[in-house]
Every structure is written in structure tokens, then in C-alpha cells.
Scaffold this active site. Structure first.
Site, short mmCIF file in Angstrom:
data_model
loop_
_atom_site.label_atom_id
_atom_site.label_comp_id
_atom_site.label_asym_id
_atom_site.label_seq_id
_atom_site.Cartn_x
_atom_site.Cartn_y
_atom_site.Cartn_z
N ASP A 24 33.62 37.27 38.47
CA ASP A 24 34.10 38.40 39.26
C ASP A 24 33.02 39.47 39.42
OD1 ASP A 24 35.96 39.74 40.76
OD2 ASP A 24 36.97 40.67 39.05
N HIS A 41 28.41 37.25 47.38
CA HIS A 41 28.82 35.86 47.10
C HIS A 41 27.60 34.94 47.10
CE1 HIS A 41 32.88 37.18 47.15
NE2 HIS A 41 32.94 37.41 48.44
N ARG A 75 42.54 38.01 51.38
CA ARG A 75 41.37 38.81 51.76
C ARG A 75 41.19 38.81 53.28
NH1 ARG A 75 36.84 38.57 47.10
NH2 ARG A 75 38.30 38.91 45.40
N LEU A 135 27.17 17.08 31.68
CA LEU A 135 28.13 18.17 31.89
C LEU A 135 29.17 17.82 32.96
CD1 LEU A 135 28.82 21.31 31.51
CD2 LEU A 135 27.32 21.67 33.48
N ARG A 198 41.68 40.67 32.90
CA ARG A 198 42.93 39.96 33.23
C ARG A 198 42.62 38.52 33.58
NH1 ARG A 198 42.94 44.22 37.46
NH2 ARG A 198 41.73 43.46 39.23
#
Ligand code: IPE
Ligand code: IPE
Ligand code: MG
Length: 254
Positions: A24, A41, A75, A135, A198
Site C-alpha cells: 500500500d 503504481h 476507484r 519460490l 488494517r
């Protein structure tokens, strides 16, 4: 189910197997620089590449990244479509590199909402990397923890209807098996950058016993040193899973 006094309990000092991150702060990172949010972004994707590299190098088993939540459709249209384009172009440009590095890519979320072209790209990227043994990189896209539980319930009910599942067989383990993360270990460490503390509908069921780490650092500035700090914090904690601290110490001395 894992044994209550088994390996899950004694993890202190050990690297997390599964790290889940809410990346975030991209928008605020860009706004601070008087740039459009989408630039944040783009910068966020660069941070992702570094963190993926780091996790692969440190032999982390699973890295789950929240890229787009089921609520992010709210959004502005422009931001949503630019995010879709970025997702598509990143997938396209990175898949060979991931494959070369033995990374297995998985996309979780309600993919049916995506344009068909994107759905095809996702399937192709997953297929290309399916047999890799390094991974596992999980990208949560149009994912919501509540959606995950709802789709599990739907599939369980369908199984009951056909007789494949007995009603009495419904328990925590069965529900686990119907979540989109069924084959993955539970997240050990949850990280959220960007200052908010959160869960924002990420892996609700799966986070039941996960250790949390929050930082004010905005995602594009989140680097390997910050990742190391989160892992060190995790290593210094005692996970009790309902036991007393003494029980954990006794068990460790066995
Ligand atoms: C997280 O950054 C990325 C996505 C949700 C796609 P944000 O875009 O939420 O950044 P802030 O919270 O507005 O700074
Ligand atoms: C959570 O971030 C989702 C992703 C990082 C993809 P948001 O920025 O959407 O979360 P809220 O709205 O602040 O809770
Ligand atoms: Mg945000």
C-alpha cells in the site's frame, strides 16, 4: 491438520515460509511528488521485482502479494484501466524471467471479471511456470478474503448436492481445502506498507495465526532492508498458537 505441538509452534529464529504483503502507498508516493497516481503504481512494480528477487535468494517458499482487491473496482475508471494495463504488461514482460529463476507463478482471485485476453495471459503464465520448484509467487488480483470463503462455500454445497461431500465432513480442514490457497502453507508473516493498520479483506481465513508487521514506508520505497527488518521482527517473536509461553519453551528444550 498440523499437529498442535508440531513444527508450526516452534518457529522462533526461523525464516517465515510464507510471507503475505499488502503493498500500500503507491498513490501517496506519486502524489507527494506531484505525479499522477499511476506513476506510483509503476514505481510499485519496481519494488515488487526487488522483493521477489530477495525472497527467491533467501529461499522463502511462498510470497503472496495483494495487487488488486475486489473493492479496488470502486476507484476512478481511469486508474482501474491503467492498473489492468500495467498488470498485463508486467505479466508479459516478467514471465520469462520468473521462469528462468525457477519461480512458480500463481494468480488468485475472481479472474472471471478480467478481460478474456488477460485471463488467457494468466493461464499461459501459470502453465509456463507450473513445474518450477523455487519460490511460489502468488499475486492476488480481484481477490477478497470474503469472496474466497464464499466460493469455498459454493463449491462445498455443490459437492454435498452431488454426494461427493458428506455434510458431517464439513470442518476447518475441509474448508481450508476449498480456499484458493489450499495447497499453500498458511502465511507466517503479514506485512503492510503505507501506514494503514488494517487487513482490507486480504486473506481473512488464512491470517488466523499470522504475525503482523506494519510500516509507514510507502510501497515504492519498500526495499530489501525493510524486508529484512520485517523478517528479523518475525524471528524475534514467540508464536504460541494458544499455548502458554512455558509450554513452548519446554517443547523447545525436548
Ligand atoms: C496500493 O497503493 C496499490 C493498489 C491498491 C492497487 P494505493 O493505490 O492504495 O496507494 P495509496 O493508499 O492511495 O497511497
Ligand atoms: C489494499 O489497499 C489492496 C491492495 C494493496 C491491492 P487499499 O489501498 O485498497 O486499501 P484501503 O482501501 O485503504 O483499505
Ligand atoms: Mg491504499
Amino acid at each position: 491438520m498440523s499437529d498442535a505441538l508440531g513444527s508450526k509452534v516452534i518457529v522462533n529464529g526461523v525464516n517465515p515460509k510464507h510471507i503475505a504483503i499488502i503493498m500500500d502507498g503507491n498513490g501517496r508516493w506519486a502524489q507527494k511528488r506531484m505525479m499522477p497516481r499511476i506513476m506510483g503504481h509503476h514505481a510499485g512494480v519496481k519494488a515488487v521485482r526487488k522483493i521477489v528477487e530477495y525472497c527467491a535468494k533467501e529461499h522463502i517458499e511462498v510470497l503472496s502479494l495483494f495487487a488488486f482487491s475486489s473493492e479496488n473496482w470502486r476507484r476512478p475508471k481511469d486508474e482501474v484501466s491503467l492498473l489492468m494495463e500495467l498488470f498485463m504488461s508486467t505479466l508479459q514482460s516478467q514471465v520469462d524471467k520468473l521462469d528462468k529463476n525457477n519461480i512458480r507463478l500463481r494468480i488468485i482471485g475472481d479472474k472471471s471479471a478480467f478481460p478474456e485476453k488477460l485471463q488467457d495471459k494468466i493461464s499461459a503464465a501459470e502453465a509456463q511456470t507450473a513445474n518450477n520448484t523455487g519460490l511460489t509467487l502468488v499475486i492476488a488480483a480481484n481477490y477478497g478474503g470474503r469472496w474466497d470463503i464464499a466460493q469455498a462455500v459454493q463449491n462445498i454445497v455443490a459437492g454435498i448436492k452431488t454426494g461427493a461431500i458428506a455434510e458431517q465432513a464439513i470442518n476447518e480442514e475441509l474448508i481450508d481445502q476449498y480456499l484458493v490457497t489450499a495447497d499453500l502453507p498458511e502465511p507466517d508473516l503479514f506485512i503492510r506498507s503505507g501506514g494503514e493498520e488494517r487487513v482490507s479483506n486480504f486473506l481473512l481465513w488464512q491470517l488466523a495465526y499470522t504475525e503482523f508487521f506494519f510500516t509507514d514506508v510507502l510501497w515504492p520505497d519498500f526495499d530489501q532492508a525493510m524486508m529484512q527488518r520485517a523478517i528479523d521482527s518475525f524471528k524475534g517473536r514467540q508464536r504460541r498458537f494458544g499455548h502458554t509461553g512455558e509450554q513452548i519453551i519446554d517443547k523447545r528444550m525436548l
